[in-house]
Design a protein around this motif. Sequence first.
Motif, PDB file in Angstrom:
ATOM      1  N   ARG A   1       0.833  -1.218   0.020  1.00  0.00           N
ATOM      2  CA  ARG A   1      -0.212   0.056  -0.106  1.00  0.00           C
ATOM      3  C   ARG A   1       0.781   1.203   0.068  1.00  0.00           C
ATOM      4  O   ARG A   1       1.976   1.247   0.410  1.00  0.00           O
ATOM      5  CB  ARG A   1      -0.865   0.118   1.227  1.00  0.00           C
ATOM      6  CG  ARG A   1      -0.219   0.335   2.445  1.00  0.00           C
ATOM      7  CD  ARG A   1      -1.169   0.379   3.463  1.00  0.00           C
ATOM      8  NE  ARG A   1      -0.756   0.892   4.956  1.00  0.00           N
ATOM      9  CZ  ARG A   1      -0.527   1.815   5.157  1.00  0.00           C
ATOM     10  NH1 ARG A   1      -0.423   2.913   4.457  1.00  0.00           N
ATOM     11  NH2 ARG A   1       0.319   2.170   6.396  1.00  0.00           N
ATOM     12  N   ALA A   2       0.447   2.117  -0.540  1.00  0.00           N
ATOM     13  CA  ALA A   2       1.106   3.528  -0.608  1.00  0.00           C
ATOM     14  C   ALA A   2       0.737   4.322   0.466  1.00  0.00           C
ATOM     15  O   ALA A   2      -0.449   4.500   0.992  1.00  0.00           O
ATOM     16  CB  ALA A   2       0.832   4.367  -1.887  1.00  0.00           C
ATOM     17  N   HIS A   3       1.799   4.763   1.324  1.00  0.00           N
ATOM     18  CA  HIS A   3       1.405   5.854   2.482  1.00  0.00           C
ATOM     19  C   HIS A   3       1.581   7.203   1.611  1.00  0.00           C
ATOM     20  O   HIS A   3       1.923   7.715   0.730  1.00  0.00           O
ATOM     21  CB  HIS A   3       2.836   5.840   3.407  1.00  0.00           C
ATOM     22  CG  HIS A   3       2.420   6.118   4.647  1.00  0.00           C
ATOM     23  ND1 HIS A   3       2.546   7.737   4.827  1.00  0.00           N
ATOM     24  CD2 HIS A   3       1.849   5.749   5.680  1.00  0.00           C
ATOM     25  CE1 HIS A   3       2.132   7.955   6.180  1.00  0.00           C
ATOM     26  NE2 HIS A   3       1.695   6.710   6.523  1.00  0.00           N
ATOM     27  N   THR A   4       0.491   8.133   2.206  1.00  0.00           N
ATOM     28  CA  THR A   4       0.263   9.585   1.989  1.00  0.00           C
ATOM     29  C   THR A   4       1.416  10.772   2.208  1.00  0.00           C
ATOM     30  O   THR A   4       1.583  11.475   1.399  1.00  0.00           O
ATOM     31  CB  THR A   4      -0.983   9.961   2.290  1.00  0.00           C
ATOM     32  OG1 THR A   4      -0.968   9.835   3.869  1.00  0.00           O
ATOM     33  CG2 THR A   4      -2.102   9.178   1.790  1.00  0.00           C
ATOM     34  N   GLU A   5       2.348  10.105   3.397  1.00  0.00           N
ATOM     35  CA  GLU A   5       3.162  11.011   3.629  1.00  0.00           C
ATOM     36  C   GLU A   5       4.619  10.311   3.524  1.00  0.00           C
ATOM     37  O   GLU A   5       4.759   9.182   3.997  1.00  0.00           O
ATOM     38  CB  GLU A   5       3.002  11.615   4.974  1.00  0.00           C
ATOM     39  CG  GLU A   5       1.716  12.649   5.077  1.00  0.00           C
ATOM     40  CD  GLU A   5       1.744  13.315   6.457  1.00  0.00           C
ATOM     41  OE1 GLU A   5       2.297  14.217   6.531  1.00  0.00           O
ATOM     42  OE2 GLU A   5       1.030  12.647   7.351  1.00  0.00           O
ATOM     43  N   SER A   6       5.772  11.265   3.425  1.00  0.00           N
ATOM     44  CA  SER A   6       6.921  10.619   3.538  1.00  0.00           C
ATOM     45  C   SER A   6       7.520  10.557   5.069  1.00  0.00           C
ATOM     46  O   SER A   6       6.971  11.250   5.984  1.00  0.00           O
ATOM     47  CB  SER A   6       8.035  11.698   2.888  1.00  0.00           C
ATOM     48  OG  SER A   6       8.278  12.501   3.478  1.00  0.00           O
ATOM     49  N   VAL A   7       8.556  10.086   5.313  1.00  0.00           N
ATOM     50  CA  VAL A   7       9.243   9.843   6.624  1.00  0.00           C
ATOM     51  C   VAL A   7       9.513  11.288   7.358  1.00  0.00           C
ATOM     52  O   VAL A   7       9.218  11.721   8.153  1.00  0.00           O
ATOM     53  CB  VAL A   7      10.213   8.971   6.809  1.00  0.00           C
ATOM     54  CG1 VAL A   7      10.904   8.874   8.082  1.00  0.00           C
ATOM     55  CG2 VAL A   7       9.912   7.396   6.512  1.00  0.00           C
ATOM     56  N   GLY A   8      10.126  11.857   6.410  1.00  0.00           N
ATOM     57  CA  GLY A   8      10.699  13.449   6.383  1.00  0.00           C
ATOM     58  C   GLY A   8       9.608  14.108   6.640  1.00  0.00           C
ATOM     59  O   GLY A   8       9.868  15.101   7.760  1.00  0.00           O
ATOM     60  N   SER A   9       8.515  14.416   6.162  1.00  0.00           N
ATOM     61  CA  SER A   9       7.151  14.888   6.657  1.00  0.00           C
ATOM     62  C   SER A   9       6.698  14.597   8.054  1.00  0.00           C
ATOM     63  O   SER A   9       6.283  15.432   8.676  1.00  0.00           O
ATOM     64  CB  SER A   9       6.192  14.566   5.504  1.00  0.00           C
ATOM     65  OG  SER A   9       6.666  15.371   4.485  1.00  0.00           O
ATOM     66  N   VAL A  10       6.759  13.445   8.258  1.00  0.00           N
ATOM     67  CA  VAL A  10       6.252  13.079   9.569  1.00  0.00           C
ATOM     68  C   VAL A  10       7.173  13.494  10.892  1.00  0.00           C
ATOM     69  O   VAL A  10       6.718  13.955  11.779  1.00  0.00           O
ATOM     70  CB  VAL A  10       6.008  11.319   9.736  1.00  0.00           C
ATOM     71  CG1 VAL A  10       5.552  10.878  11.020  1.00  0.00           C
ATOM     72  CG2 VAL A  10       4.919  10.986   8.699  1.00  0.00           C
ATOM     73  N   VAL A  11       8.550  13.276  10.309  1.00  0.00           N
ATOM     74  CA  VAL A  11       9.462  13.825  11.356  1.00  0.00           C
ATOM     75  C   VAL A  11       9.240  15.344  11.641  1.00  0.00           C
ATOM     76  O   VAL A  11       9.330  15.724  12.651  1.00  0.00           O
ATOM     77  CB  VAL A  11      10.960  13.265  10.876  1.00  0.00           C
ATOM     78  CG1 VAL A  11      12.087  14.104  11.555  1.00  0.00           C
ATOM     79  CG2 VAL A  11      11.153  11.869  10.859  1.00  0.00           C
ATOM     80  N   ASP A  12       9.022  16.062  10.476  1.00  0.00           N
ATOM     81  CA  ASP A  12       8.845  17.503  10.432  1.00  0.00           C
ATOM     82  C   ASP A  12       7.686  17.815  11.425  1.00  0.00           C
ATOM     83  O   ASP A  12       7.594  18.750  12.244  1.00  0.00           O
ATOM     84  CB  ASP A  12       8.638  18.129   9.371  1.00  0.00           C
ATOM     85  CG  ASP A  12       8.601  19.604   9.150  1.00  0.00           C
ATOM     86  OD1 ASP A  12       9.512  20.201   9.557  1.00  0.00           O
ATOM     87  OD2 ASP A  12       7.470  20.034   8.763  1.00  0.00           O
ATOM     88  N   GLN A  13       6.493  16.993  11.419  1.00  0.00           N
ATOM     89  CA  GLN A  13       5.359  17.350  12.121  1.00  0.00           C
ATOM     90  C   GLN A  13       5.559  16.848  13.591  1.00  0.00           C
ATOM     91  O   GLN A  13       5.150  17.688  14.498  1.00  0.00           O
ATOM     92  CB  GLN A  13       4.261  16.386  11.673  1.00  0.00           C
ATOM     93  CG  GLN A  13       3.814  16.821  10.161  1.00  0.00           C
ATOM     94  CD  GLN A  13       2.488  15.737   9.763  1.00  0.00           C
ATOM     95  OE1 GLN A  13       1.809  15.392  10.611  1.00  0.00           O
ATOM     96  NE2 GLN A  13       2.791  15.368   8.536  1.00  0.00           N
TER      97      GLN A  13
END
Length: 140
Positions: free
Chosen positions: A58-70
Amino acid sequence: MDSSSPIVDAAAELGELHATRHTDICSRCDTDRQRRRLIGHIDVLVAALAPPPRPGARAHTESVGSVVDQIASCCAIAFHAPLSRVSPGEIADAQAQLRGLCGEYSDLIDEVAAGICRLPTNTLPNAGPSGIDVLSKRER
């Protein structure tokens, strides 16, 4: 930074940038440019380290970098925001959101490592609104 992981170094730098946003609103454009660079750096490192996804992952909607930024944004509000700009309720909300994001991050990393999740590859990192953006809009 002096850690053994460039991803941890980038995450720490993101945290510093978000904390800076609380004290130096004038540097927002430069800060966002630096955030986008760090998000992209994390994503490149993760892509290099992650195993290829399984067919049909399955495709995730956000990158790991975006999650770390949040996560960095919530940490800045929860632990570093000046009380003159952030209410106790907003700090509690950021702490609750932080708990949820940490769980999501952990699940994402486990799924990527197992090859059951595919990270986005065709989008530029989005340095979208951070917690300080939401707070500063209220003041206008």
